[in-house]
Structures are given as structure tokens and as C-alpha cells.
Scaffold this active site. Structure first.
Site, PDB file in Angstrom:
ATOM      1  N   SER A   1       1.610  -9.724  -0.948  1.00  0.00           N
ATOM      2  CA  SER A   1       1.341  -8.286  -0.884  1.00  0.00           C
ATOM      3  C   SER A   1       1.476  -7.685   0.508  1.00  0.00           C
ATOM      4  O   SER A   1       1.575  -6.465   0.644  1.00  0.00           O
ATOM      5  CB  SER A   1      -0.065  -7.993  -1.421  1.00  0.00           C
ATOM      6  OG  SER A   1      -1.036  -8.755  -0.725  1.00  0.00           O
TER       7      SER A   1
ATOM      8  N   GLU B   1     -10.174   5.556   3.199  1.00  0.00           N
ATOM      9  CA  GLU B   1     -10.856   4.455   3.865  1.00  0.00           C
ATOM     10  C   GLU B   1      -9.847   3.329   4.041  1.00  0.00           C
ATOM     11  O   GLU B   1      -8.800   3.312   3.403  1.00  0.00           O
ATOM     12  CB  GLU B   1     -12.040   3.973   3.015  1.00  0.00           C
ATOM     13  CG  GLU B   1     -11.683   2.971   1.923  1.00  0.00           C
ATOM     14  CD  GLU B   1     -10.727   3.493   0.865  1.00  0.00           C
ATOM     15  OE1 GLU B   1      -9.923   2.671   0.365  1.00  0.00           O
ATOM     16  OE2 GLU B   1     -10.749   4.700   0.544  1.00  0.00           O
TER      17      GLU B   1
ATOM     18  N   LYS C   1       0.807  -1.227   0.000  1.00  0.00           N
ATOM     19  CA  LYS C   1       0.000   0.000   0.000  1.00  0.00           C
ATOM     20  C   LYS C   1       0.841   1.278   0.000  1.00  0.00           C
ATOM     21  O   LYS C   1       0.438   2.292  -0.582  1.00  0.00           O
ATOM     22  CB  LYS C   1      -0.945   0.009   1.201  1.00  0.00           C
ATOM     23  CG  LYS C   1      -2.010  -1.074   1.195  1.00  0.00           C
ATOM     24  CD  LYS C   1      -3.053  -0.857   0.126  1.00  0.00           C
ATOM     25  CE  LYS C   1      -4.211  -1.840   0.248  1.00  0.00           C
ATOM     26  NZ  LYS C   1      -5.238  -1.631  -0.776  1.00  0.00           N
TER      27      LYS C   1
END
Length: 411
Positions: free
Chosen positions: A390, A125, A103
């Protein structure tokens, strides 16, 4: 889903898609309240201005190297591969990226974009909390305020990440309506952004939302795919037979796949089947959904009987979203990427196997992709498969231990 001939040249794909209207074929676009149209045009213009700027690219590369710790390595799972068969499983270790997931790749880029635009606040969010942590990190780095909207169910499941966000100076805003998970958090974040768009930028957490966010997130995440491709060739002398990534909204997969679209490599996106195929028991949009519009973009989504977003479920908080990014819908239609499903049970088996055989605790989201690679190995479908790991599983441990214990092989 029926394969469609879009006449795609994958050699020029990144320049051709999305088009000027933000569409990947029939998907994408920007369905916005009238008052937000100028704000999104401002973001689009700013991104187009800086994305080819030598100064911006140089600064982003410096941040990735000195702050994020990029490039992250590719790792060969020798013991796990030997346990399953002859297929060799490799991992792109995004769990080793600063903050523990992919991210931060787009959050630092979005933070740099916000500074360029003169914004004072980042709004987002989060579901699993990794996007919230990454954006709080970016806000602290760039000296910006940060509001993170999070469903109350996810706040309870992801308590460590909630604490991290608060330590980093972000304001975590609980969302208590509906199912109190990711979809409702997106609703609330959009509402918050509408109140503050002049001084804030909404940094959406996946390759979803109105144009230009699917483009922006894909571009910033593409570093993962290009790194992985070059690293794998350097390690082995050849390309992998297949690459695999988990798909909820689709940020990690969009960036990872981007490095392989024009290569002779099979590409697989893995959606969460959850408890099964019944409505409300999964979040597998491409597998069970249909075209629709939500959160300002058109894609494939799961609908209820009234045509509204259906309730969804996954053991992975970061995957329980009732739609998929428009680029994934497009690549599925075109037949370039095959999208399949993995259940909670399969994902948790993969989670514990990676812990015990390789000493790596994965995010539950990433365990879905690993589970699919393990399935491919048991079926002897390929000689080598590269999985985008990830994120790491620190955020999931309390929830996993409470629900599943320490796994069947615990001593």
C-alpha cells in the site's frame, strides 16, 4: 468472532452494502452532533449525485492516468519467493502511485467532490503522514486550503512527510493531548471541522467515520482491487489463491478486497499485534475488540475498563487506531475475510527482506501484509499470494534506522 449468515450475494454486494442508513449489517451508521447532521447529508447527496456522472468519472480517470500514474503494476517477487519456498508472492505496487501510497486514490476523489460542492478547504487527520501528504497534494491540485491534524508523536516519527505537507502548502496542526497519535488527531480534526463545516469538507483518511465516508473511501479505493485482479490474470492466466492487505482503519484493504469478493479467492486482513496481546501493546481491533461507537460510527473497537477507546500501539503509525472500518467488521462476521495478526518483529523482518531481496523499501504498514504472506509461504498454504503493497517506506527510514539499524543482513 462467530460467523453470521447475512445472506450476502457478493455478485450484487456493492449495490447492497452499505444500506440507505450507511450500515453494513449491524455496523456503520452516522452518530453525529446535531449541528453536523445537515453537513453530512449534504456530502451524501453530493456524492450520490456525482458518483454515476459521466463527467465526474471521466475527470477522475484522467486524473488517475495523467497525474497519479495509474494503473500501478503488479510485480512478481521472484527472489523472495525462492528464498521462502514454493509459494509465489506478488505485489500490487501502490508504492508507485503518486505521493507513494494508496491514499491519493480517495483524496483526489474527495478533492473533486469538494470542488463540486463549492468548498474552500480540506480538513484531515493523519497518522503515518501519507493521507496528509495525499490530501495536501489534492488541495494544491484543486486550489483549496488544507488543514492536517497530526499527533506530536507521529510528527516526530514521520518528519519527512510533515515537510512534504508544508511544502505543498498545507497547515500541519500538532495534537498534544492523550497519546498524541492517530486517535487524538481524528478527535481534533472533527473539532476543527465542526467550526468550519460550511466552507470545508472533512476528508477522513480511512474507511471509517460516519456515513458516507466508509462508502466513499471504499469506492475510490476499489480501483486498486479491480486493477490488481485483471493484471494478475493477464500475467498468469489465473486468479491468485489468496490476497492479503494490512488493516488499521482499513482503507487500502477495503478497496483491494473489493475486486475479489465475488471471486474464488481467499482474502486475509492483517492487523497489528505490536508488542503482544496485552491491552495497550497492539491495535488489533477485530482480534481483541468488541462492538462500540467512536468517531461517529459503530464497529469493532478496543475498549478500556470504562468502555472508552483503549490505548493502542503499533510500530506502524498508520495502523495504531483503536477501531476498524465497519465494512471490515461485517466481512469478518460473515466469514468472507479472515483477519489475523502480525507482530512488530515479523513486520520488520519482512521490511528488511523486501529491501534486500527485491530492492523495494516498503511502508511499515505494508510490511505487515507482506509478513503474513511470508508466513503463508513458509507454511506452504497456497501456491500464489497477492499482497497490496500500500505504500513506500521513505517516510519510515529515519525512525527505522534509529530503532532497528540497517537490519541483520547489513554489510
Amino acid at each position: 468472532m462467530v460467523k453470521k449468515d447475512y445472506g450476502i450475494d457478493f455478485g450484487t454486494y456493492a449495490k447492497d452494502y452499505p444500506d440507505e442508513d450507511g450500515r453494513f449489517g449491524p455496523y456503520g451508521g452516522a452518530y453525529l452532533p446535531e449541528e453536523l447532521i445537515p453537513a453530512f447529508r449534504e456530502i451524501d447527496r453530493a456524492y450520490k449525485t456525482i458518483c454515476h456522472s459521466a463527467q465526474f468519472i471521466s475527470e477522475l480517470r484522467r486524473i488517475r492516468k495523467e497525474f497519479q500514474g495509474r494503473p500501478t503494476p503488479v510485480y512478481h517477487c521472484q527472489r523472495l519467493s525462492g528464498l521462502l519456498g514454493t509459494t509465489q508472492i506478488y505485489l500490487k505496487r501502490e508504492d508507485l502511485n503518486h505521493t507513494g501510497a494508496h491514499k491519493l486514490n480517495h483524496c483526489m476523489g474527495e478533492g473533486l467532490l469538494a470542488k463540486f460542492m463549492g468548498k474552500k478547504k480540506l480538513i484531515a487527520e493523519t497518522g503515518a503522514g501519507q493521507h496528509g501528504v495525499a490530501l495536501a497534494t489534492a488541495a494544491a491540485y484543486f486550489g483549496l486550503e488544507c488543514d492536517v491534524y497530526m499527533g506530536e508523536v507521529d510528527i516526530a516519527k514521520q518528519a519527512p512527510n510533515v515537510s512534504r505537507m508544508k511544502l505543498l502548502g498545507a497547515r500541519v496542526i500538532p495534537v498534544s493531548h492523550g497519546l498524541k497519535t492517530l486517535k487524538e488527531a481524528v478527535d481534533a480534526a472533527f473539532e476543527g471541522y465542526m467550526r468550519e463545516y460550511r466552507d470545508a469538507i472533512y476528508c477522513i483518511g480511512s474507511a471509517v467515520g460516519p456515513h458516507p465516508f466508509p462508502l466513499i473511501v471504499r469506492d475510490f479505493q476499489s480501483v486498486v482491487g479491480f486493477e490488481a485482479r485483471d493484471q494478475f490474470v493477464e500475467m498468469t492466466g489465473i486468479l491468485p489463491d489468496a490476497v492479503v492487505a494490512a488493516v488499521g482503519g482499513g482503507s487500502n484493504a477495503a478497496g483491494f478486497f473489493h475486486g475479489f469478493l465475488d471471486e474464488p479467492v481467499d482474502i486475509y486482513g492483517v492487523e497489528p499485534l505490536g508488542r503482544g496481546a496485552a491491552r495497550g501493546d497492539h491495535a488489533a481491533s477485530i482480534s481483541f475488540g468488541e462492538r462500540g461507537v467512536m468517531h461517529g460510527f459503530e464497529s469493532i473497537m478496543l475498549k478500556d475498563d470504562d468502555g472508552e477507546p483503549a490505548p493502542v500501539y503499533s510500530v506502524a503509525s498508520g495502523l495504531d487506531y483503536p477501531a476498524v472500518g465497519p465494512e471490515h467488521a461485517f466481512l469478518s462476521d460473515a466469514g468472507r475475510v479472515v483477519y489475523d495478526t502480525v507482530s512488530d518483529e515479523e513486520a520488520m523482518e519482512a521490511f528488511f527482506k523486501l529491501c534486500r531481496y527485491e530492492g523495494i523499501i516498503p511502508a511499515v504498514e505494508s510490511a505487515h501484509a507482506l509478513a503474513y504472506a511470508m508466513r503463508m509461504s513458509r507454511e506452504n498454504r497456497v501456491d500464489s499470494v497477492l499482497v497490496n503493497l500500500s505504500g513506500r517506506g521513505d517516510k519510515d527510514m529515519d525512525f527505522i534506522i534509529e530503532k532497528y539499524g540497517y537490519g541483520e543482513e547489513a554489510k
